[in-house]
Motif scaffolding. Sequence first.
Motif, PDB file in Angstrom:
ATOM      1  N   GLY A 367     -15.235  19.794   4.205  1.00  0.00           N
ATOM      2  CA  GLY A 367     -16.151  18.913   4.911  1.00  0.00           C
ATOM      3  C   GLY A 367     -17.179  18.264   4.006  1.00  0.00           C
ATOM      4  N   ALA A 368     -17.700  19.037   3.058  1.00  0.00           N
ATOM      5  CA  ALA A 368     -18.760  18.524   2.198  1.00  0.00           C
ATOM      6  C   ALA A 368     -18.301  17.356   1.335  1.00  0.00           C
ATOM      7  N   LEU A 369     -17.071  17.406   0.849  1.00  0.00           N
ATOM      8  CA  LEU A 369     -16.582  16.377  -0.081  1.00  0.00           C
ATOM      9  C   LEU A 369     -15.822  15.247   0.605  1.00  0.00           C
ATOM     10  N   LEU A 370     -15.643  15.328   1.919  1.00  0.00           N
ATOM     11  CA  LEU A 370     -14.821  14.334   2.610  1.00  0.00           C
ATOM     12  C   LEU A 370     -15.437  12.937   2.580  1.00  0.00           C
ATOM     13  N   GLY A 371     -16.761  12.872   2.497  1.00  0.00           N
ATOM     14  CA  GLY A 371     -17.440  11.576   2.551  1.00  0.00           C
ATOM     15  C   GLY A 371     -17.088  10.636   1.416  1.00  0.00           C
ATOM     16  N   ILE A 372     -16.631  11.161   0.273  1.00  0.00           N
ATOM     17  CA  ILE A 372     -16.312  10.311  -0.879  1.00  0.00           C
ATOM     18  C   ILE A 372     -15.162   9.358  -0.566  1.00  0.00           C
ATOM     19  N   GLY A 373     -14.376   9.691   0.461  1.00  0.00           N
ATOM     20  CA  GLY A 373     -13.206   8.863   0.766  1.00  0.00           C
ATOM     21  C   GLY A 373     -13.410   7.853   1.871  1.00  0.00           C
ATOM     22  N   ILE A 374     -14.653   7.648   2.306  1.00  0.00           N
ATOM     23  CA  ILE A 374     -14.898   6.810   3.483  1.00  0.00           C
ATOM     24  C   ILE A 374     -14.454   5.367   3.288  1.00  0.00           C
ATOM     25  N   GLY A 375     -14.546   4.867   2.057  1.00  0.00           N
ATOM     26  CA  GLY A 375     -14.189   3.464   1.825  1.00  0.00           C
ATOM     27  C   GLY A 375     -12.887   3.250   1.095  1.00  0.00           C
ATOM     28  N   LEU A 376     -12.124   4.323   0.894  1.00  0.00           N
ATOM     29  CA  LEU A 376     -10.914   4.202   0.079  1.00  0.00           C
ATOM     30  C   LEU A 376      -9.861   3.309   0.727  1.00  0.00           C
ATOM     31  N   GLY A 377      -9.553   3.555   2.003  1.00  0.00           N
ATOM     32  CA  GLY A 377      -8.526   2.761   2.680  1.00  0.00           C
ATOM     33  C   GLY A 377      -8.835   1.274   2.672  1.00  0.00           C
ATOM     34  N   PRO A 378     -10.042   0.858   3.149  1.00  0.00           N
ATOM     35  CA  PRO A 378     -10.382  -0.567   3.101  1.00  0.00           C
ATOM     36  C   PRO A 378     -10.380  -1.145   1.687  1.00  0.00           C
ATOM     37  N   MET A 379     -10.783  -0.323   0.711  1.00  0.00           N
ATOM     38  CA  MET A 379     -10.854  -0.830  -0.665  1.00  0.00           C
ATOM     39  C   MET A 379      -9.465  -1.052  -1.249  1.00  0.00           C
ATOM     40  N   TRP A 380      -8.539  -0.148  -0.993  1.00  0.00           N
ATOM     41  CA  TRP A 380      -7.163  -0.342  -1.461  1.00  0.00           C
ATOM     42  C   TRP A 380      -6.610  -1.662  -0.934  1.00  0.00           C
ATOM     43  N   ARG A 381      -6.879  -1.949   0.343  1.00  0.00           N
ATOM     44  CA  ARG A 381      -6.356  -3.175   0.951  1.00  0.00           C
ATOM     45  C   ARG A 381      -7.040  -4.411   0.389  1.00  0.00           C
ATOM     46  N   ALA A 382      -8.362  -4.297   0.171  1.00  0.00           N
ATOM     47  CA  ALA A 382      -9.104  -5.441  -0.367  1.00  0.00           C
ATOM     48  C   ALA A 382      -8.634  -5.800  -1.771  1.00  0.00           C
ATOM     49  N   LEU A 383      -8.264  -4.797  -2.549  1.00  0.00           N
ATOM     50  CA  LEU A 383      -7.823  -5.022  -3.929  1.00  0.00           C
ATOM     51  C   LEU A 383      -6.320  -5.298  -4.035  1.00  0.00           C
ATOM     52  N   HIS A 384      -5.617  -5.213  -2.900  1.00  0.00           N
ATOM     53  CA  HIS A 384      -4.159  -5.376  -2.879  1.00  0.00           C
ATOM     54  C   HIS A 384      -3.481  -4.352  -3.792  1.00  0.00           C
ATOM     55  N   LYS A 385      -3.996  -3.127  -3.738  1.00  0.00           N
ATOM     56  CA  LYS A 385      -3.451  -2.032  -4.536  1.00  0.00           C
ATOM     57  C   LYS A 385      -2.947  -0.906  -3.634  1.00  0.00           C
ATOM     58  N   VAL A 386      -2.450  -1.264  -2.478  1.00  0.00           N
ATOM     59  CA  VAL A 386      -2.012  -0.270  -1.510  1.00  0.00           C
ATOM     60  C   VAL A 386      -0.872   0.589  -2.061  1.00  0.00           C
ATOM     61  N   LYS A 387      -0.024  -0.010  -2.903  1.00  0.00           N
ATOM     62  CA  LYS A 387       1.107   0.740  -3.456  1.00  0.00           C
ATOM     63  C   LYS A 387       0.633   1.939  -4.292  1.00  0.00           C
TER      64      LYS A 387
END
Length: 443
Positions: A367-387
């Motif tokens: 639970g404590a470290l889960l917050g680091i991933g809050i923007g990962l999904g949107p960021m992968w898509r924004a950078l077109h690096k989903v693969k």
Amino acid sequence: MKMSTQVIKDRITYFRQHWFVKNLAILQVGNFGTTLLQGVCSIIIARLLQPQLFGVYAIAFSLAGLLVLVVSFGVQDAVTTIVSGTYARNDHAGTRGAFMFLAKMSFVIGLLSVVVALIAPSLASKIYHNPQIGWYAGILVIASFISNTFLNFSALAYQVVGKIKQMTALTFTDQALRNILALSLVASGLGIAGAMSGHLIGAVIMFFISVIAWERLRKTYHMFPSVREFFRSSPGEHIRKHVSFSAWIALDKNIATLYNLLPILMVALYVSTTEVTYFKISLAYINLVLGLMGPISTLLNVELPRMRSEDPVMLKKNFIRVSLYSLLCSIVLTAGALIVSPVALKILYGNSFLPGIKYILGLGIYGALLGIGIGLGPMWRALHKVKISILINTVTLAIGIPGGLYLINHFGVWGAVIMISAWFIISHLVSFFYILRHMRSME
């Protein structure tokens, strides 16, 4: 001292007036209400069913989630990214085409939902030796399709045009209807079947509410197709144009969703339904607190792709800022949740669920470290690096699933606690530092 005080006041005023913060506050209120409602209904249902039956209920929900994942392709997230870009560019034809693509895919999803609902009992019988779990899961699959079809259309349209209040109200209404009806039927003595039927009835009601909301919205925003247009034959270029792009985003989203669904399904292979309940409520308790950060990711789905087009320089700075703030929030929220967990669990669930406290404490690092991933999904898509995201998550699961099964087989629920903590922490940290490295190379 006076200057410092004035700076703080100015920053507070800035944040209060900033449109992103305002939208986040609206979503936060709606998300808090939804989380609270879901939590209260789930707690009461758990107390009514007690640990053994609630374990069956939890397995059915996870199995339904897996089946919905298989048939839905995660296409909603892909269309969110597409529509965000077309609307920002005032590309009305592109916006209309994206929604027509979503409509076509929804028709396919509907057909597949019926198929998987029919085979679910046989599947549950082979895996868990209980076909009833499959029947319950099948009802939820159909309910999910009926509810989410036009609900997804309307919620997405509200989001891209900036009507966050309406979007929040619509999604809250969906959860309120389904959960309250489910709870009412369980309380009336219909058990697990009543809970699933409540979700199905609520889904049908939400279908009509969402259609009305959509038609009202499109009277102002004419780029959105009418309900009649969705049922007409539309040009095939919408499929060809978006299917490749959406396939990768959908696959990434589906793999990420597996992280949430697989632990319950895996632990149920080796332990009793009562032990499944203890693990379920422990994980739900931690996620209930962390769910308060959900609106941040919702807004980032639209804002990061827009920011990449309008101001790429600020993209990295804002991504780091959001990630670190979210990490701090997850640490604080998890610490508070762990401190009050013994009292909270006893009050909320009752004495029969107290054996689950030790698993809550075990999930503290997760639970404590889960917050680091809050923007990962949107960021992968924004950078077109989903693969790249798909590769990281696939490798994590390829190693993590066999390892997790070994841990659960030898250590029971504690093995699942170790497994889920390792999955999320490793994948999030690898993804976060990869994105930072990639963005440095772009400078």
